[in-house]
Design a protein around this motif. Sequence first.
Motif, PDB file in Angstrom:
ATOM      1  N   LEU A  82       0.780  -1.238   0.000  1.00  0.00           N
ATOM      2  CA  LEU A  82       0.000   0.000   0.000  1.00  0.00           C
ATOM      3  C   LEU A  82       0.814   1.293   0.000  1.00  0.00           C
ATOM      4  N   PRO A  83       1.897   1.413   0.782  1.00  0.00           N
ATOM      5  CA  PRO A  83       2.591   2.707   0.780  1.00  0.00           C
ATOM      6  C   PRO A  83       3.115   3.126  -0.600  1.00  0.00           C
ATOM      7  N   PHE A  84       3.429   2.155  -1.452  1.00  0.00           N
ATOM      8  CA  PHE A  84       4.022   2.466  -2.749  1.00  0.00           C
ATOM      9  C   PHE A  84       3.144   2.064  -3.925  1.00  0.00           C
ATOM     10  N   LEU A  85       1.896   1.694  -3.670  1.00  0.00           N
ATOM     11  CA  LEU A  85       1.031   1.207  -4.734  1.00  0.00           C
ATOM     12  C   LEU A  85       0.730   2.276  -5.777  1.00  0.00           C
ATOM     13  N   LEU A  86       0.513   3.505  -5.366  1.00  0.00           N
ATOM     14  CA  LEU A  86       0.232   4.580  -6.321  1.00  0.00           C
ATOM     15  C   LEU A  86       1.415   4.771  -7.270  1.00  0.00           C
ATOM     16  N   ALA A  87       2.630   4.787  -6.738  1.00  0.00           N
ATOM     17  CA  ALA A  87       3.825   4.932  -7.576  1.00  0.00           C
ATOM     18  C   ALA A  87       3.961   3.736  -8.523  1.00  0.00           C
ATOM     19  N   ALA A  88       3.679   2.543  -8.021  1.00  0.00           N
ATOM     20  CA  ALA A  88       3.783   1.340  -8.854  1.00  0.00           C
ATOM     21  C   ALA A  88       2.754   1.357  -9.976  1.00  0.00           C
ATOM     22  N   LEU A  89       1.553   1.816  -9.683  1.00  0.00           N
ATOM     23  CA  LEU A  89       0.521   1.914 -10.726  1.00  0.00           C
ATOM     24  C   LEU A  89       0.910   2.935 -11.797  1.00  0.00           C
ATOM     25  N   LYS A  90       1.503   4.053 -11.383  1.00  0.00           N
ATOM     26  CA  LYS A  90       1.979   5.045 -12.350  1.00  0.00           C
ATOM     27  C   LYS A  90       3.061   4.433 -13.234  1.00  0.00           C
ATOM     28  N   CYS A  91       3.930   3.641 -12.652  1.00  0.00           N
ATOM     29  CA  CYS A  91       4.977   2.961 -13.404  1.00  0.00           C
ATOM     30  C   CYS A  91       4.366   2.025 -14.436  1.00  0.00           C
ATOM     31  N   GLU A  92       3.433   1.204 -14.010  1.00  0.00           N
ATOM     32  CA  GLU A  92       2.821   0.232 -14.923  1.00  0.00           C
ATOM     33  C   GLU A  92       2.059   0.921 -16.047  1.00  0.00           C
ATOM     34  N   ARG A  93       1.353   2.008 -15.720  1.00  0.00           N
ATOM     35  CA  ARG A  93       0.649   2.758 -16.769  1.00  0.00           C
ATOM     36  C   ARG A  93       1.640   3.307 -17.787  1.00  0.00           C
ATOM     37  N   ALA A  94       2.752   3.869 -17.293  1.00  0.00           N
ATOM     38  CA  ALA A  94       3.777   4.415 -18.190  1.00  0.00           C
ATOM     39  C   ALA A  94       4.427   3.300 -19.003  1.00  0.00           C
ATOM     40  N   ARG A  95       4.650   2.161 -18.383  1.00  0.00           N
ATOM     41  CA  ARG A  95       5.259   1.025 -19.087  1.00  0.00           C
ATOM     42  C   ARG A  95       4.352   0.550 -20.225  1.00  0.00           C
ATOM     43  N   HIS A  96       3.053   0.484 -19.973  1.00  0.00           N
ATOM     44  CA  HIS A  96       2.108   0.064 -21.014  1.00  0.00           C
ATOM     45  C   HIS A  96       1.989   1.123 -22.113  1.00  0.00           C
ATOM     46  N   ALA A  97       2.102   2.387 -21.727  1.00  0.00           N
ATOM     47  CA  ALA A  97       1.976   3.474 -22.705  1.00  0.00           C
ATOM     48  C   ALA A  97       3.142   3.496 -23.685  1.00  0.00           C
TER      49      ALA A  97
END
Length: 117
Positions: A82-97
């Motif tokens: 949870l503490p880093f989930l937002l950052a990880a989701l941003k990473c995954e979105r950028a990776r897919h983009a």
Amino acid sequence: MAQAATAPGTTPSAERCVRYQGEYEKLEKRLAQSAAEGALGSAKSLKLRSVEDASLVALAQFSLDGLKSAGCPLPDGPPSALPFLLAALKCERARHANGQAAPPPACDQARWLPFKE
């Protein structure tokens, strides 16, 4: 990472505490990355991700044992994505983009900060 009181009768080695706290934080970031990959449909199977997550939690126990034996402040709770989930989701979105050609800057875990309300 929230801090608790140092164990009574011990003097923590600041260097050891920083090392163990850093290891624990890296494991939480890896848990967050795994959760984000699952949420955004990575190619990894659910079974593989659950085995990796179990391994990360086991490794976190070693960090917690190190913190405790060194008399360092302990986290308030168990290892969590949870503490880093937002950052990880941003990473995954950028990776897919960007088609996963190269790790985007958002995936540099050294720059991830824990989410604070």
